[in-house]
Design a protein around this motif. Structure first.
Motif, PDB file in Angstrom:
ATOM      1  N   UNK A   1       4.253  15.480  -3.972  1.00 40.62           N
ATOM      2  CA  UNK A   1       4.284  14.724  -5.213  1.00 40.62           C
ATOM      3  C   UNK A   1       4.152  13.232  -4.952  1.00 40.62           C
ATOM      4  N   UNK A   2       3.109  12.626  -5.534  1.00 39.18           N
ATOM      5  CA  UNK A   2       2.902  11.183  -5.367  1.00 39.18           C
ATOM      6  C   UNK A   2       2.327  10.628  -6.657  1.00 39.18           C
TER       7      UNK A   2
ATOM      8  N   UNK B   1      10.198  16.135 -10.987  1.00 36.35           N
ATOM      9  CA  UNK B   1       9.530  15.148 -10.137  1.00 36.35           C
ATOM     10  C   UNK B   1       8.840  14.078 -10.966  1.00 36.35           C
ATOM     11  N   UNK B   2       8.079  14.483 -11.999  1.00 36.19           N
ATOM     12  CA  UNK B   2       7.345  13.511 -12.813  1.00 36.19           C
ATOM     13  C   UNK B   2       8.288  12.470 -13.408  1.00 36.19           C
TER      14      UNK B   2
ATOM     15  N   UNK C   1       0.730  18.404  -5.848  1.00 31.60           N
ATOM     16  CA  UNK C   1      -0.372  19.190  -5.300  1.00 31.60           C
ATOM     17  C   UNK C   1       0.126  20.181  -4.243  1.00 31.60           C
ATOM     18  N   UNK C   2      -0.247  21.456  -4.351  1.00 30.78           N
ATOM     19  CA  UNK C   2       0.082  22.413  -3.291  1.00 30.78           C
ATOM     20  C   UNK C   2      -0.629  22.046  -1.991  1.00 30.78           C
TER      21      UNK C   2
ATOM     22  N   UNK D   1       2.332   4.716   1.904  1.00 33.28           N
ATOM     23  CA  UNK D   1       3.136   5.033   0.727  1.00 33.28           C
ATOM     24  C   UNK D   1       3.958   6.292   0.963  1.00 33.28           C
ATOM     25  N   UNK D   2       4.922   6.533   0.066  1.00 31.76           N
ATOM     26  CA  UNK D   2       5.844   7.656   0.218  1.00 31.76           C
ATOM     27  C   UNK D   2       5.598   8.698  -0.869  1.00 31.76           C
ATOM     28  N   UNK D   3       5.771   9.958  -0.494  1.00 30.61           N
ATOM     29  CA  UNK D   3       5.597  11.074  -1.416  1.00 30.61           C
ATOM     30  C   UNK D   3       6.817  11.989  -1.320  1.00 30.61           C
TER      31      UNK D   3
END
Length: 321
Positions: free
Chosen positions: A264-265, A55-56, A270-271, A300-302
Motif C-alpha cells: 500500500x502506497x 489502509x486508505x 497492490x498484490x 518512500x515508504x509503503x
C-alpha cells in the motif's frame, strides 16, 4: 484555507457528528469548516470486511481519532496500521470505563505514544482538531515551497457539462490551475481546468489540501483509484521493487519466497509476490513482483499487509529502494 485530514477508527458512523457527509464508497468522507480552516474526516466504511479501506484512511491522514470501546484484535489492528502508515498525531477517545493506563503499555516504543487520551465529547474534539489545523497550516507555511506536485486519485467520475473530475489529497508540492500533469502509470497528460476545495473555486492548492480537479485530455474511463497526477519527473513506475521491510511488533510469520503480500502506497493497494527475502532481525531485505505498476518516489515508504495473517495482517513498513 488550511486543511487537516483525519482518519477516524471506531464504530461505523462515529464521524457523522463531526462533519457533513461527503463522498462515500468503501471509505466515507465528512467535512468540517470553520472560518478559513477545514477538517476532512475519513472512515473506513468497508472495514473489517476488507483491510484496504483501513489502509486508505490511514495513508491519507495527517492525524487520527481512535475510539476505544474494547481492547481487542480490532483495536490492535488500528494501532499497527497507524504505526505502519506513520501517522504521528492523534487522539484516543476512551469509552466503556477504559483508562489511559490500560492502553499506554500497548503504545510503548511506537509513534502513537504521543497520542492524547480525551473524553467522548464531540464539541471538544472538533475544537481540538480545528486548533491542530491552524498549527499544521503554520508548519506548512514554513516548509520550503516546491514547484512540483503529487496528487494520488481516490475517486473519479464524469460530470455532465464539465467532463472528467477527480478527487484526491495533494500529497506533496504546489498545484496551479492550468498545470499540465502526467497521469501515472499511463502515458496520458491532463490539463487542470479548475480546482475546488470544499466546493469553492481556487487558483492554487498546496500539500495537505483536499481537492476536486476538473481535467482535460483524459477520460474518466481511462483512470483508476491509485493513479497519480504529477509534474515531478523523479517519480517511478515499476512492477518489480526491492527494499527493506521493517516488521511490526509481535510479527512471527517468516517472510518467504512465494508469499503473497499487498503493498500500500498513497492510494495504491497492490498484490505482490515475494521473489526473494533475507531476514536480519526485525528487518527483511525483500524483492517483490507486483500485479501492476506501482507509482512511487525512490526512498518512500509503503505499508505491507498479509491478508492471510488472521488477527495480525499488518506486516510492517517497506522502504523502497
Amino acid at each position: 484555507m488550511a486543511n487537516l485530514t483525519v482518519a477516524v477508527f471506531g464504530p461505523a458512523g462515529y464521524a457523522k457528528d463531526l462533519g457533513k457527509k461527503g463522498t462515500s464508497t468503501d471509505i466515507t468522507f465528512y467535512n468540517l469548516k470553520k472560518g478559513a480552516h477545514t477538517v476532512t474526516f475519513i472512515e473506513p466504511t468497508r472495514y473489517p470486511e476488507r483491510l484496504a479501506p483501513l489502509f486508505y484512511a490511514a495513508t491519507l491522514a495527517d492525524a487520527a481519532v481512535v475510539v476505544v470501546d474494547a481492547l481487542n484484535a480490532t483495536f490492535g489492528e488500528y494501532l499497527l496500521m497507524l504505526q505502519a502508515a506513520g501517522v504521528k498525531k492523534g487522539y484516543f477517545v476512551l469509552r466503556n470505563y477504559i483508562a489511559p493506563d490500560q492502553i499506554r503499555p500497548l503504545l510503548k516504543g511506537t509513534l502513537l505514544e504521543g497520542y492524547e487520551c480525551v473524553e467522548d465529547d464531540l464539541v471538544d474534539l472538533r475544537e481540538r482538531l480545528l486548533e491542530q489545523t491552524e498549527q499544521t497550516a503554520i508548519e506548512r507555511s514554513l516548509a520550503d515551497p516546491k514547484k512540483t506536485c503529487v496528487i494520488p486519485i481516490d475517486h473519479f467520475f464524469n460530470v455532465r457539462g464539465i467532463g472528467t473530475v477527480i478527487l484526491g489529497c495533494v500529497a506533496d508540492g504546489h498545484l496551479r490551475k492550468h498545470d499540465n500533469l502526467k497521469v501515472l502509470p499511463t502515458a496520458k497528460t491532463a490539463l487542470v481546468r479548475s480546482i475546488q476545495k470544499h466546493d469553492e473555486d481556487f487558483e492554487e492548492a498546496d500539500a495537505g489540501d483536499r481537492v476536486g480537479l476538473a481535467l482535460k485530455n483524459v477520460e474518466a474511463e481511462e483512470l483508476d483509484r491509485g493513479y497519480v497526477l504529477t509534474n515531478d519527473s523523479s517519480l517511478r513506475c515499476a512492477t518489480s521493487v526491492t527494499g527493506t521491510l521493517d516488521l511490526v511488533p509481535f510479527w512471527k510469520t517468516p517472510i518467504t519466497e512465494g508469499m503473497v503480500l499487498h503493498v500500500g502506497h498513497w492510494m495504491q493497494f497492490i498484490p505482490s509476490r515475494v521473489t526473494s527475502a533475507e531476514a536480519d532481525g526485525r528487518s527483511v531485505k525483500i524483492s517483490l513482483e507486483l500485479e501492476k505498476d506501482l507509482v512511487y518516489m525512490p526512498g518512500s515508504k509503503a505499508v505491507v499487509t498479509y491478508l492471510e495473517g488472521g488477527n495480525l495482517r499488518v506486516a510492517g513498513t517497506l522502504t523502497i529502494s
